[in-house]
Enzyme design. Structure first.
Site, PDB file in Angstrom:
ATOM      1  N   ARG A   1      -7.140  -6.272  12.801  1.00 23.58           N
ATOM      2  CA  ARG A   1      -6.441  -7.277  13.603  1.00 23.58           C
ATOM      3  C   ARG A   1      -7.351  -7.987  14.594  1.00 23.58           C
ATOM      4  O   ARG A   1      -7.240  -9.205  14.776  1.00 23.58           O
ATOM      5  CB  ARG A   1      -5.297  -6.613  14.373  1.00 23.58           C
TER       6      ARG A   1
ATOM      7  N   GLN B   1      -4.480  -5.496  22.355  1.00 21.92           N
ATOM      8  CA  GLN B   1      -4.532  -6.064  21.011  1.00 21.92           C
ATOM      9  C   GLN B   1      -3.761  -7.371  20.931  1.00 21.92           C
ATOM     10  O   GLN B   1      -2.586  -7.424  21.292  1.00 21.92           O
ATOM     11  CB  GLN B   1      -3.933  -5.080  20.005  1.00 21.92           C
TER      12      GLN B   1
ATOM     13  N   HIS C   1       0.139  -8.138  21.706  1.00 19.79           N
ATOM     14  CA  HIS C   1       0.986  -7.308  20.877  1.00 19.79           C
ATOM     15  C   HIS C   1       1.034  -5.852  21.326  1.00 19.79           C
ATOM     16  O   HIS C   1       2.061  -5.206  21.248  1.00 19.79           O
ATOM     17  CB  HIS C   1       0.473  -7.392  19.447  1.00 19.79           C
TER      18      HIS C   1
ATOM     19  N   LEU D   1       6.431 -12.169  16.652  1.00 23.94           N
ATOM     20  CA  LEU D   1       5.582 -11.560  15.639  1.00 23.94           C
ATOM     21  C   LEU D   1       5.886 -12.003  14.203  1.00 23.94           C
ATOM     22  O   LEU D   1       7.036 -12.135  13.817  1.00 23.94           O
ATOM     23  CB  LEU D   1       5.745 -10.038  15.725  1.00 23.94           C
TER      24      LEU D   1
ATOM     25  N   HIS E   1      -2.247  -9.665  18.345  1.00 21.79           N
ATOM     26  CA  HIS E   1      -1.910  -9.682  16.924  1.00 21.79           C
ATOM     27  C   HIS E   1      -2.288 -11.045  16.383  1.00 21.79           C
ATOM     28  O   HIS E   1      -1.960 -12.062  16.995  1.00 21.79           O
ATOM     29  CB  HIS E   1      -0.408  -9.433  16.752  1.00 21.79           C
TER      30      HIS E   1
ATOM     31  N   ARG F   1      -6.253  -0.931  17.363  1.00 23.23           N
ATOM     32  CA  ARG F   1      -5.315  -0.140  16.568  1.00 23.23           C
ATOM     33  C   ARG F   1      -5.124  -0.768  15.196  1.00 23.23           C
ATOM     34  O   ARG F   1      -5.035  -1.986  15.075  1.00 23.23           O
ATOM     35  CB  ARG F   1      -3.968  -0.074  17.281  1.00 23.23           C
TER      36      ARG F   1
ATOM     37  N   GLU G   1       2.274  -8.214   9.691  1.00 25.83           N
ATOM     38  CA  GLU G   1       1.069  -8.108   8.892  1.00 25.83           C
ATOM     39  C   GLU G   1       1.442  -7.845   7.438  1.00 25.83           C
ATOM     40  O   GLU G   1       0.650  -8.064   6.534  1.00 25.83           O
ATOM     41  CB  GLU G   1       0.227  -6.949   9.439  1.00 25.83           C
TER      42      GLU G   1
ATOM     43  N   PHE H   1      -2.340  -2.592   4.154  1.00 27.98           N
ATOM     44  CA  PHE H   1      -2.328  -3.170   5.496  1.00 27.98           C
ATOM     45  C   PHE H   1      -3.764  -3.296   5.968  1.00 27.98           C
ATOM     46  O   PHE H   1      -4.672  -2.649   5.444  1.00 27.98           O
ATOM     47  CB  PHE H   1      -1.542  -2.249   6.448  1.00 27.98           C
TER      48      PHE H   1
END
Lengths: 606, 258, 259
Positions: free
Chosen positions: A318, A238, A383, A254, A240, A418, A257, A125
């Site tokens: 991100r 954040q 997000h 969404l 995304h 994050r 990821e 990730f």
């Protein structure tokens, strides 16, 4: 209009948990395991919380796939991802305890995907050096919430479904109870309690393009703020990088990821792998130098083999990928519907369907796109909020005695940005700690604190007001207005001149919200519910705008056009901290706790 | 949440659901078609059983009469002695149950459509439907019968007077066996017996082979409905062909012989 | 991507407004947008005509299972029912789920389901087994299918045993497809040691299911509820209660709980 307080349904619990997502459920399970009585209050039905939307996985350094992994590396990745604005102690506890929490989930019935030798499988990730995300296809959040839900139900937790808390009630400076109403018919409920754990999630509904559901209306942030707790880092929202951009009805939805984790490629309308051009100097050495090396890594990942090749650039953090996509689109290299292309169709289609089943269905059914045959169109979507209620790392207690917070509603753990997968682990690690903290606090109180009837009365009047007004603005219009203001003036890229307008407009909107009116009765009336939610949302909108305007640098998810650089000297060691001061929001910049030497050393080695 | 309120029971008494359904598609089409085919098959099969003639020509034996059980004490059609097995197998079959509960019993006729008769529903808990639970015994017997049908197909390759032949009728008989095997070994009960009853496929003892079998049966089982229909038609057509050969209305069409 | 051009710009929705005792269908006109779903249309009605129109929803991505309703008589998630799948000009009827007591408009009281769930014996691994678990992918593939369930309760809504025969209470309670799926997920878990067969037969009344498969037809997660969960459970119940030979077979070849 006065209500007879004695006639309100009143219940007593040692601890009340607000929110039944991963953190709330885990906290409630812990309180119950400590032998105390716990009430779990949630706005939706049990099991519908936003945690079900989490797709990619839960980050824990189990080292099942990459044996080199360990909590130290996880800690370092988290701090680097958060641009060192994280509460180091939270990041440390998180990295150390996540593996135990994941194994605990497995013991409670969670069924993770497996490695060939029968262990929990982990995937790559963004921002994680090693393959670290334990997952179940692309529905890890659902697996987690169902596991916790069933565990909780059989442990005898009392659940109050479709119930909204509107006010925390205090006895002097400490918590004493809460007032709520059932969405079903608007009837009130009073909770007498020794401690409250807030686990109500984020604030995403202040923006128009968001991956968050209607529930994300800053309830916990606002309740805690009103009760005297501090909010920190609220400028760090954040975005995304990969939300759906078409069709309009699902804009912002969404796209996990996990697609990039499984080898998804980002390209612009010229077919260029543009992420190679956006890697920050500080981490460039961790990524593949060219398309060939990236391909080697992906091939090895699919085959489940080791490789010396480095990760593809799509797996950057991100904040970085979101900015890159935004810039590509702005400079005219975007896709037809204003995004960029994300392509996994070059892989075997059975594998794609197996690894990303819900993405496959989501695109097939909602956008008529077969992701095994062609690319997806994606763009940034709001997000997550890294900021939130300031808590003590070990006990999750706020500065108000008896109020605890865990999960997205709490701030500090993720710093300025994050990492994907760190949220699910955050939920279980700090959900448990908050439950433990609250249980210990409650055990320490000899008797049930008492709130004042006049506070209850005032809260009821405030709640009923929109129904009693004969004129005033429509809540749906005001919500739309808020979304437009926040997206236009405090969006992904920010500058002082615009944010000043934003702050002013938010202040004007706040006055309008005080006059909101809605028709209909109290029986399941979403318009009336939204009136209540607006009161919470506006606190978050103001907090985000004010904090963002004050931080004159670019760091993590906070990108300033007028201050494009990281200003470590001036801003690297302070949190924007907000607290209620009469009717005003007071902003201070308070210093971060400094990291002990043994942890600092971890950043010296590569 | 409040406790469940008592609901109005009479159909149509709910203002939110005034009609037996709000479906606008031809939801009755499927149950009506299935009922028609079933009735046609039952009529044909009953006729053939009691006809008690035209079931054997040379080495060609009708599947309705195989294995051929001829006893002195039995004065009726030998088919009766055997046909209860495939009939029972199909009647208790998990797919056919769905089909006839919908099209004959109308519980319910289609999804989201009110069933016929709301009171006294007991599902498969009471007589006679509780006997559906014996499906696996019919599976054992049907598998046995299937061996005879394969045997019949092989025998049909031999000329009664010696030598071999390949005819279209033999090919039809083999095709029939193929469809019947796909249907029989994709059976839900067999899927359970061969491996479905296990909770653990790999790390436990003796499970790996059964897992492999189960995987294969599962693949067949996914298309159980298709196999069920194909084999129903193939068995009827095979019998009809043999009947026509026996009456002289058709011939087996021999492709080559030696 | 297909963007339809020839469609009219407006859709007509007939939405039930009221509670279980009284109410009526009201007709609304909603402007069409590319890729629009029924839930978008309901939200449009809320924001523009009827702020108090009651509807449950959360994720709007078919992941939470909140927006269950009946669209043109088909139990569906409103967030994944595309408006362009209907005929141009067709009147779209939106009703609440029939099986559960109606609270208001499209919102029903589904708390019955949660009470049923509480009665199922929880996951019960062998507590003395403290080593790290080794479980292979093929052991849990079946269970993973069941765990895709998002608890939209559409299967419970469409199941005629609950919907029309109302076997929801007392000695005749049928647990419904959702909870048979959950039970199957527990029973087939390689590390579970509990036995739920008696419960399945005598309290959950698995025998009421006549495998007419409507649950499988409406499942938005495409779980093969009947073939993979209910029938295998029925067969396990047969092993225990209806089949004398099964005991012999089990003794010879093993099976059931992993002892």
């Amino acid at each position: 209009m006065t209500s007879n307080i004695e006639s309100i349904e009143t219940v007593e619990h040692d601890v009340i948990v607000v929110g039944a997502g991963g953190a709330g459920l885990r906290a409630a399970i812990e309180v119950s395991a400590q032998g105390l009585s716990v009430g779990l209050v949630c706005k939706s039905l049990l099991g519908k919380a936003h945690t079900v939307m989490a797709e990619g996985g839960v980050a824990a350094a189990l080292a099942n796939v990459d044996q080199e992994d360990g909590w130290e590396t996880h800690f370092r990745d988290t701090m680097n991802g958060g641009k060192k604005l994280n509460n180091w102690r939270m990041a440390q506890l998180h990295a150390q305890e996540a593996p135990d929490r994941v194994k605990e989930l497995e013991r409670w019935g969670a069924v993770f995907d497996r490695t060939k030798d029968g262990k929990i499988l982990q995937r790559a990730f963004g921002g994680h050096k090693w393959k670290r995300l334990c997952h179940v296809g692309d529905r890890t959040g659902l697996e987690m919430i169902r596991t916790l839900q069933d565990r909780g139900v059989h442990q005898g937790i009392k659940v109050y479904m479709e119930c909204t808390i509107t006010k925390l009630l205090k006895d002097g400076d400490k918590i004493a109870g809460a007032l709520g109403y059932y969405r079903e018919d608007g009837r009130l409920i009073l909770f007498k309690t020794k401690a409250v754990v807030l686990a109500s999630g984020g604030v995403g509904k202040i923006y128009s393009i968001t991956s968050n559901s209607w529930e994300y209306t800053a309830d916990g942030q606002s309740l805690a703020y009103e009760a005297g707790a501090e909010l920190i880092d609220m400028e760090f929202v954040q975005f995304h990088p990969t939300g759906m951009v078409w069709p309009p009805g699902v804009r912002g939805l969404l796209v996990t990821e996990g697609v990039r984790g499984e080898g998804g490629l980002l390209t612009n309308n010229k077919g260029e792998r543009f992420m190679f051009n956006y890697l920050p100097e500080s981490t460039r050495h961790e990524f593949a130098a060219d398309v060939k090396e990236a391909k080697e890594w992906i091939d090895a990942a699919i085959a489940g083999q080791k490789t010396t090749a480095r990760r593809p650039p799509e797996l950057s953090t991100r904040d970085n990928v979101a900015r890159a996509i935004y810039t590509e689109v702005k400079e005219g290299r975007g896709s037809p519907h204003g995004g960029v292309f994300l392509d996994i169709s070059y892989q075997d289609s059975d594998r794609v369907r197996k690894k990303l089943p819900s993405m496959y269905h989501q695109f097939k059914e909602l956008a008529d796109v077969d992701i095994t045959a062609g690319p997806m169109e994606v763009g940034p979507t709001c997000h997550y909020i890294m900021g939130g209620i300031k808590v003590d790392a070990d006990t999750a207690q706020t500065r108000v005695p008896g109020i605890f917070a865990a999960g997205e509603v709490a701030g500090g753990m993720h710093g300025a940005n994050r990492l994907g997968g760190n949220s699910l682990s955050d939920l279980v690690v700090f959900g448990r700690r908050a439950g433990l903290g609250a249980a210990e606090y409650a055990k320490g109180l000899k008797e049930m604190p008492k709130f004042k009837d006049s506070d209850v009365q005032a809260a009821i009047e405030e709640l009923d007001a929109p129904l009693n007004r004969t004129e005033g603005p429509n809540p749906y219009d005001l919500h739309k207005k808020m979304n437009e203001i926040m997206s236009a003036y405090v969006g992904i890229f920010r500058e002082a001149s615009e944010m000043k307008i934003g702050v002013e407009k938010v202040a004007e909107l706040k006055k309008e919200i005080a006059k909101v009116r809605v028709g209909g009765g109290k029986k399941f009336n979403p318009g009336w519910h939204l009136c209540r939610d607006l009161k919470n949302l506006i606190v978050a909108a103001e907090a985000v705008a004010v904090s963002a305007l004050s931080r004159e640098e670019s760091r993590g998810a906070h990108s300033r056009l007028d201050f494009p650089n990281l200003e470590d000297e001036k801003w690297g060691h302070v949190n924007s901290t907000l607290s209620k001061d009469g009717d005003k929001m007071k902003l201070e910049h308070k210093p971060l706790a400094s990291m002990p030497a043994d942890l600092k050393k971890l950043f010296e080695t590569k | 949440m409040t406790e469940a309120q008592t609901e109005p029971k009479a159909p149509g008494s709910r203002p939110s659901h005034p009609d037996i359904t709000q479906r606008k598609d031809a939801w009755w089409g499927e149950p009506a078609t299935i009922a028609t085919i079933f009735i046609a098959f039952i009529i044909y099969a009953t006729f053939r059983v009691f006809e008690n003639n035209y079931f054997e020509s040379g080495n060609f034996l009708s599947p309705f009469y195989s294995p051929k059980l001829v006893f002195d004490w039995w004065k009726f059609s030998p088919a009766i002695l055997i046909l209860w097995i495939p009939a029972g197998f199909r009647t208790t079959c998990y797919y056919y149950r769905k089909a006839y509960y919908r099209s004959f019993f109308m519980t319910p006729p289609a999804c989201g459509v009110d069933p016929y008769g709301k009171d006294g529903y007991t599902g498969e808990t009471k007589f006679p439907f509780v006997f559906q639970n014996l499906h696996r015994y019919f599976f054992y017997l049907a598998a046995l019968v299937l061996i005879f049908l394969w045997y019949d197909a092989v025998v049909s390759l031999f000329k009664p007077e010696g030598g071999m032949q390949l005819s279209i009728l033999s090919i039809v008989m083999f095709a029939n066996c193929f469809f019947l095997s796909g249907y029989t070994f994709g059976c839900h009960a067999y899927r359970h017996l061969c491996g479905g009853s296990l909770d653990c496929f790999s790390s436990c003892t003796k499970a790996k082979t059964r897992f492999k079998v189960w995987e294969f049966v599962t693949k067949l089982n996914e298309h159980h409905m298709g196999w069920a229909w194909c084999s129903l038609f193939s068995v009827a057509l095979t019998d009809l062909y043999i009947r026509q050969v026996c009456t002289g209305a058709a011939n087996p069409i021999i492709l080559f012989q030696f | 991507m297909s963007e339809s051009h020839s469609r009219s710009k407006e859709a007509t929705l007939k939405v039930y407004r009221g509670d279980g005792a009284q109410g009526q269908f009201e007709t609304y006109k909603v402007p069409m947008e590319a890729g629009m779903v029924v839930l978008d249309a309901i939200h449009y009605i809320q924001a523009n005509y009827a702020p108090d129109l009651a509807v449950r929803w959360n994720c709007k991505a078919a992941k939470c299972g909140s927006c269950s309703a009946e669209v043109n008589g088909h139990p569906s998630l409103m967030c994944k029912t595309r408006m362009d799948h209907f005929e141009d000009g067709e009147e779209i009827v939106v009703q609440p789920m029939k099986t559960f007591p109606l609270i208001k408009d499209l919102v029903t009281d589904v708390s019955w389901n949660y009470r049923v769930n509480e009665k199922i014996k929880p996951f019960s691994p062998d507590e003395s087994d403290t080593k790290e678990w080794v479980i292979y992918q093929e052991d849990i593939e079946r269970v993973q299918e069941f765990r895709k369930c998002i608890e939209c309760f559409l299967c419970q809504d469409v199941c005629h045993v609950l919907r029309d025969h109302e076997k929801k209470d007392g000695n005749e309670q049928f647990m419904g497809p959702r909870f048979l799926v959950r039970t199957a997920g527990l029973e087939m878990h390689p590390k579970d040691t509990a036995d739920r067969l008696d419960y399945l037969k005598n309290e959950g009344h698995i025998g009421y299911c006549n495998i007419t498969k409507c649950c499988s037809e409406v499942c938005p997660e495409e779980i093969h509820i009947t073939d993979n969960a209910i029938i295998p459970l029925k067969e396990r119940v047969v092993d225990e209660y209806y089949d004398p030979l099964a005991k012999v077979f089990k003794n010879m070849f093993g099976g059931g709980k992993n002892k």
